[in-house]
Design a protein around this motif. Structure first.
Motif, PDB file in Angstrom:
ATOM      1  N   ASP A  45       0.856  -1.184   0.000  1.00  0.00           N
ATOM      2  CA  ASP A  45       0.000   0.000   0.000  1.00  0.00           C
ATOM      3  C   ASP A  45       0.896   1.239   0.000  1.00  0.00           C
ATOM      4  O   ASP A  45       1.447   1.630   1.028  1.00  0.00           O
ATOM      5  CB  ASP A  45      -0.916   0.004   1.227  1.00  0.00           C
ATOM      6  CG  ASP A  45      -1.912   1.153   1.184  1.00  0.00           C
ATOM      7  OD1 ASP A  45      -1.773   2.035   0.313  1.00  0.00           O
ATOM      8  OD2 ASP A  45      -2.831   1.175   2.015  1.00  0.00           O
ATOM      9  N   THR A  46       1.044   1.836  -1.149  1.00  0.00           N
ATOM     10  CA  THR A  46       1.955   2.975  -1.296  1.00  0.00           C
ATOM     11  C   THR A  46       1.399   4.258  -0.695  1.00  0.00           C
ATOM     12  O   THR A  46       2.120   5.256  -0.594  1.00  0.00           O
ATOM     13  CB  THR A  46       2.275   3.213  -2.781  1.00  0.00           C
ATOM     14  OG1 THR A  46       1.040   3.416  -3.506  1.00  0.00           O
ATOM     15  CG2 THR A  46       3.005   2.020  -3.375  1.00  0.00           C
ATOM     16  N   SER A  47       0.134   4.261  -0.269  1.00  0.00           N
ATOM     17  CA  SER A  47      -0.430   5.461   0.355  1.00  0.00           C
ATOM     18  C   SER A  47       0.000   5.598   1.810  1.00  0.00           C
ATOM     19  O   SER A  47      -0.162   6.663   2.406  1.00  0.00           O
ATOM     20  CB  SER A  47      -1.963   5.423   0.289  1.00  0.00           C
ATOM     21  OG  SER A  47      -2.490   4.452   1.176  1.00  0.00           O
ATOM     22  N   MET A  48       0.553   4.523   2.378  1.00  0.00           N
ATOM     23  CA  MET A  48       0.934   4.530   3.788  1.00  0.00           C
ATOM     24  C   MET A  48       2.401   4.917   3.953  1.00  0.00           C
ATOM     25  O   MET A  48       3.184   4.923   2.997  1.00  0.00           O
ATOM     26  CB  MET A  48       0.683   3.152   4.391  1.00  0.00           C
ATOM     27  CG  MET A  48      -0.786   2.758   4.429  1.00  0.00           C
ATOM     28  SD  MET A  48      -1.763   3.765   5.579  1.00  0.00           S
ATOM     29  CE  MET A  48      -1.190   3.110   7.142  1.00  0.00           C
ATOM     30  N   VAL A  49       2.778   5.207   5.187  1.00  0.00           N
ATOM     31  CA  VAL A  49       4.155   5.610   5.480  1.00  0.00           C
ATOM     32  C   VAL A  49       5.098   4.432   5.281  1.00  0.00           C
ATOM     33  O   VAL A  49       4.692   3.270   5.324  1.00  0.00           O
ATOM     34  CB  VAL A  49       4.280   6.132   6.926  1.00  0.00           C
ATOM     35  CG1 VAL A  49       3.419   7.360   7.120  1.00  0.00           C
ATOM     36  CG2 VAL A  49       3.910   5.066   7.944  1.00  0.00           C
ATOM     37  N   LYS A  50       6.371   4.757   5.085  1.00  0.00           N
ATOM     38  CA  LYS A  50       7.406   3.733   4.991  1.00  0.00           C
ATOM     39  C   LYS A  50       8.051   3.549   6.364  1.00  0.00           C
ATOM     40  O   LYS A  50       7.718   4.244   7.319  1.00  0.00           O
ATOM     41  CB  LYS A  50       8.445   4.141   3.944  1.00  0.00           C
ATOM     42  CG  LYS A  50       7.872   4.228   2.531  1.00  0.00           C
ATOM     43  CD  LYS A  50       8.940   4.624   1.524  1.00  0.00           C
ATOM     44  CE  LYS A  50       8.362   4.702   0.119  1.00  0.00           C
ATOM     45  NZ  LYS A  50       9.379   5.098  -0.882  1.00  0.00           N
ATOM     46  N   PHE A  51       9.001   2.613   6.452  1.00  0.00           N
ATOM     47  CA  PHE A  51       9.642   2.302   7.716  1.00  0.00           C
ATOM     48  C   PHE A  51      11.152   2.465   7.603  1.00  0.00           C
ATOM     49  O   PHE A  51      11.753   2.170   6.573  1.00  0.00           O
ATOM     50  CB  PHE A  51       9.329   0.866   8.146  1.00  0.00           C
ATOM     51  CG  PHE A  51       7.900   0.650   8.536  1.00  0.00           C
ATOM     52  CD1 PHE A  51       7.524   0.737   9.859  1.00  0.00           C
ATOM     53  CD2 PHE A  51       6.933   0.380   7.586  1.00  0.00           C
ATOM     54  CE1 PHE A  51       6.203   0.552  10.227  1.00  0.00           C
ATOM     55  CE2 PHE A  51       5.608   0.188   7.937  1.00  0.00           C
ATOM     56  CZ  PHE A  51       5.243   0.283   9.273  1.00  0.00           C
ATOM     57  N   LYS A  84      13.068   0.222  12.570  1.00  0.00           N
ATOM     58  CA  LYS A  84      11.691  -0.270  12.373  1.00  0.00           C
ATOM     59  C   LYS A  84      10.645   0.764  12.804  1.00  0.00           C
ATOM     60  O   LYS A  84       9.492   0.417  13.058  1.00  0.00           O
ATOM     61  CB  LYS A  84      11.463  -1.593  13.119  1.00  0.00           C
ATOM     62  CG  LYS A  84      12.394  -2.719  12.690  1.00  0.00           C
ATOM     63  CD  LYS A  84      12.242  -3.047  11.212  1.00  0.00           C
ATOM     64  CE  LYS A  84      13.047  -4.281  10.802  1.00  0.00           C
ATOM     65  NZ  LYS A  84      14.504  -4.046  10.799  1.00  0.00           N
ATOM     66  N   LYS A  85      11.058   2.018  12.856  1.00  0.00           N
ATOM     67  CA  LYS A  85      10.106   3.066  13.190  1.00  0.00           C
ATOM     68  C   LYS A  85       9.399   3.547  11.929  1.00  0.00           C
ATOM     69  O   LYS A  85      10.041   3.741  10.892  1.00  0.00           O
ATOM     70  CB  LYS A  85      10.813   4.245  13.858  1.00  0.00           C
ATOM     71  CG  LYS A  85      11.342   3.952  15.249  1.00  0.00           C
ATOM     72  CD  LYS A  85      11.989   5.185  15.857  1.00  0.00           C
ATOM     73  CE  LYS A  85      12.468   4.901  17.270  1.00  0.00           C
ATOM     74  NZ  LYS A  85      13.071   6.100  17.890  1.00  0.00           N
ATOM     75  N   PRO A  86       8.076   3.748  11.987  1.00  0.00           N
ATOM     76  CA  PRO A  86       7.375   4.337  10.840  1.00  0.00           C
ATOM     77  C   PRO A  86       7.894   5.749  10.583  1.00  0.00           C
ATOM     78  O   PRO A  86       8.121   6.525  11.524  1.00  0.00           O
ATOM     79  CB  PRO A  86       5.907   4.365  11.298  1.00  0.00           C
ATOM     80  CG  PRO A  86       5.832   3.358  12.410  1.00  0.00           C
ATOM     81  CD  PRO A  86       7.164   3.404  13.085  1.00  0.00           C
ATOM     82  N   LEU A  87       8.085   6.083   9.323  1.00  0.00           N
ATOM     83  CA  LEU A  87       8.621   7.393   8.949  1.00  0.00           C
ATOM     84  C   LEU A  87       7.466   8.335   8.617  1.00  0.00           C
ATOM     85  O   LEU A  87       6.974   8.375   7.498  1.00  0.00           O
ATOM     86  CB  LEU A  87       9.573   7.245   7.763  1.00  0.00           C
ATOM     87  CG  LEU A  87      10.837   6.422   8.063  1.00  0.00           C
ATOM     88  CD1 LEU A  87      11.646   6.190   6.785  1.00  0.00           C
ATOM     89  CD2 LEU A  87      11.700   7.111   9.118  1.00  0.00           C
ATOM     90  N   VAL A  88       7.061   9.100   9.623  1.00  0.00           N
ATOM     91  CA  VAL A  88       5.953  10.040   9.484  1.00  0.00           C
ATOM     92  C   VAL A  88       6.526  11.448   9.370  1.00  0.00           C
ATOM     93  O   VAL A  88       7.158  11.939  10.311  1.00  0.00           O
ATOM     94  CB  VAL A  88       4.994   9.957  10.682  1.00  0.00           C
ATOM     95  CG1 VAL A  88       3.861  10.959  10.536  1.00  0.00           C
ATOM     96  CG2 VAL A  88       4.450   8.547  10.829  1.00  0.00           C
TER      97      VAL A  88
END
Length: 608
Positions: free
Chosen positions: A190-196, A201-205
């Motif tokens: 799902d490319t609409s979501m954030v990457k890591f 392993k932290k979400p990149l917001v």
């Protein structure tokens, strides 16, 4: 690709096969060996460049970059020249990607044949920045991938669930996935979501909040609340707002005695505490046998539920889980229980589910004192499909009586049935678990547009409302301004996602069964998908005389939205008030006078 490890590079370590060890001092080191070259080539391949770029990108605070060409002991010395050139090419490319890096290349021997001819990359960075968020991103909680289901791009998924789950992309890197076909298909990225971040392993917001809210699910995505001491410039009213009995409206008759929008929550519901005990009964079938440990299969649920409820609380609470070492064998096939039932609102499923659940309780009744537990969860192997086990519901009867579930200690009043969970739905776990406490649903028969709160809003904006927290008695009275006089007053509401003892709501009683609530929403905590359109002072109305499940012209809960908002879509994610905006309801005008990192300052006054 191999994982990056914390290591201290040394000749001795390399000689025995490059075993990683913990770094010492003010710096830590991370290592990765890139792919081998073909023959005696010394020019980087596209794959090697990609691997070097991944290391550089994953370590934005790195200061030193060491490239070590590795030659197997016994190989001709001419191999030294080859591996040294490869090491230099690797460091030159890293320097090209990040000119600030201090680079060094060298060559070393090894006794491990698998490393012959390859280049070892070692990055060194300050220890205090090892887990730091890259520049331009907010602080998020690292996700433990070991405890999450093994969903992966290309793996089969069940139909009927088109929302995001945690998984791995085609390179075995953390990612958000979705089922590619609502009728059943395979997981896709799902490319609409954030990457890591591949290391932490932290979400990149990104720090910059997008304008629009991402209408999706964000399981386990948690933005660490940005709690500030900054206070608004606007003078706040200092009157007494503590006549809480007028604001804690009672339930009238919503037609659902096991749930409530009012105070107190139903008598026989579970009560949150600092020692809330949950018993998990894992059961397997003759056609679904497993050697998995139930604690491993439930690890993501245990972590998610515990974190969500404990973070929502301003008072000490803790979930204590009892999970057996293995699954109990019930000795029958799952099909023999006829659990392939889809929820239709009629309650007809119970004639099939009651015998099954009672059989599970009977199976373990001599092993547990059920009166010692506040809630029971029955869990089946992860191989069980939605088609075989179709119901995910809380069993929480309004009062003791016939037709329930019973142990030797008496009737079980709080039990979770966990079917229809082939694609793990963490938000649904949190929602349904809330019903064990007596928390309500929205009325899907009414035109309600409330967008926030996992109980009666959108699952993708799950942070409990201030009202829900107050009902659960995990929000202190002192964190609520109960506005009972008619004078104009000004109040501070701080973001609901903030943990700790902060001011969370203004409540205005309209009658003995109606209130207006004002709270502050920000893209923080579990509301990680919010855009600017959803941030601000959120105003909503509660009516405990309205029906929860039957058709009714009244609404148990609904947003009070400004005129610019187009209602009718069910959620109204853009209804939060911005600076200077007002809404009028029930003879009151609520206006945002100041807004900032501290939350929102609202003025409450009587309409003319």
């Amino acid at each position: 690709m191999k994982k990056l490890f914390l290591v201290l590079i040394s000749v001795a370590v390399m000689a025995i096969g490059l075993v990683p060890v913990q770094a010492a001092g003010e710096y830590i080191a991370r290592q990765k060996t890139i792919s081998d070259s073909i023959g005696s080539a010394t020019v980087l391949s596209s794959q090697q460049k990609a691997e070097i770029k991944q290391v550089v990108d994953a370590n934005p605070y790195a200061e030193r970059f060491i490239c070590t060409g590795i030659r197997l002991e016994g190989q001709p010395l001419s191999m030294n020249v080859v591996v040294r050139k490869r090491a230099k090419a690797a460091c030159d490319y890293a320097k090209q990607l990040n000119p600030a890096l201090s680079t060094w290349f060298q060559n070393k021997p090894t006794k491990a044949p698998s490393y012959n001819g390859r280049v070892l990359l070692t990055v060194k960075l300050p220890a205090d920045k090892a887990n730091a968020v890259p520049e331009g991103y907010v602080e998020t909680e690292a996700i433990d991938w070991k405890i999450n289901p093994d969903y992966k791009v290309g793996k089969s998924c069940s139909g009927g669930f088109g929302w995001q789950v945690l998984g791995l992309n085609s390179s075995n890197q953390p990612a958000y996935l979705k089922c590619s076909n609502p009728s059943g298909g395979t997981f896709r990225l799902d490319t609409s979501m954030v990457k890591f971040d591949p290391v932490t392993k932290k979400p990149l917001v990104p720090k910059t909040v997008p304008s629009k809210t991402n209408f999706g699910y964000s399981p386990n995505l948690y933005i660490v609340p940005q709690i500030v001491d900054t206070l608004p410039n606007t003078a706040l009213s200092t009157g007494s707002f503590s006549d809480y009995s007028q604001c804690k409206i009672a339930e009238v008759n919503d037609g659902s005695p096991d749930k409530s929008f009012g105070f107190p929550l139903p008598e026989h519901r579970a009560k949150l505490s600092s020692d809330f005990k949950i018993l998990v009964i894992p059961v397997q079938f003759t056609d679904h046998k497993t050697t998995s440990k139930p604690a491993d299969d439930m690890a993501d649920v245990v972590s998610a539920l515990s974190n969500f409820y404990e973070r929502a609380s301003s008072v000490p609470i803790e979930f204590n889980w009892t999970i057996p070492e293995s699954y109990y064998q019930i000795g029958k096939s799952i099909d023999s229980y006829n659990l392939d039932y889809e929820f239709d609102g009629t309650g007809g499923f119970w004639k099939f589910y009651q015998p099954y659940l009672q059989a599970v309780i009977d199976l373990v009744d001599d092993k547990y004192d059920f009166s010692s537990y506040d809630a029971v969860v029955i869990e089946e192997p992860r191989s069980v499909t939605d088609a075989e086990h179709g119901m995910f519901i809380p069993h929480a009867p309004a009062k003791p009586g016939n037709g329930g579930l019973y142990s030797d200690e008496g009737q079980i009043m709080s039990l979770m049935v966990t079917g229809n969970d082939q694609n793990r739905d963490i938000s649904n776990w949190i929602h349904e678990f809330g019903h064990l406490f007596g928390l309500p649903d929205r009325n899907w028969s009414a035109d309600i547009n409330a967008g926030f709160d996992v109980m009666w809003g959108w699952y993708g904006a799950p942070e409990f409302s201030a009202w829900t927290r107050w009902q659960l008695d995990i929000l202190k009275d002192s964190q609520v301004d109960c506005k009972t006089d008619t004078a104009t007053s000004t109040h501070l509401v701080q973001p609901v996602a903030w943990t700790g003892d902060h001011q969370k709501a203004v409540v205005i009683p309209i009658s003995d069964h109606e209130v207006i609530v004002v709270e502050s929403r920000r893209r923080q905590g579990y509301d990680a998908l919010l855009g600017k359109e959803s941030e601000g002072a959120y105003v909503y109305r509660i009516d405990t005389s309205a029906k929860m499940y039957q058709p009714d012209s009244k609404k148990v809960v609904d947003v009070i939205a400004p005129a610019r908002v187009k209602l009718g879509g069910g959620w109204a994610m853009d209804a939060s008030l911005k600076l200077g905006e007002s809404v009028t309801s029930d003879g009151w005008i609520i206006t945002v006078k100041e807004s900032g990192s501290f939350g929102d300052v609202v003025e409450v006054k009587k309409a003319n």
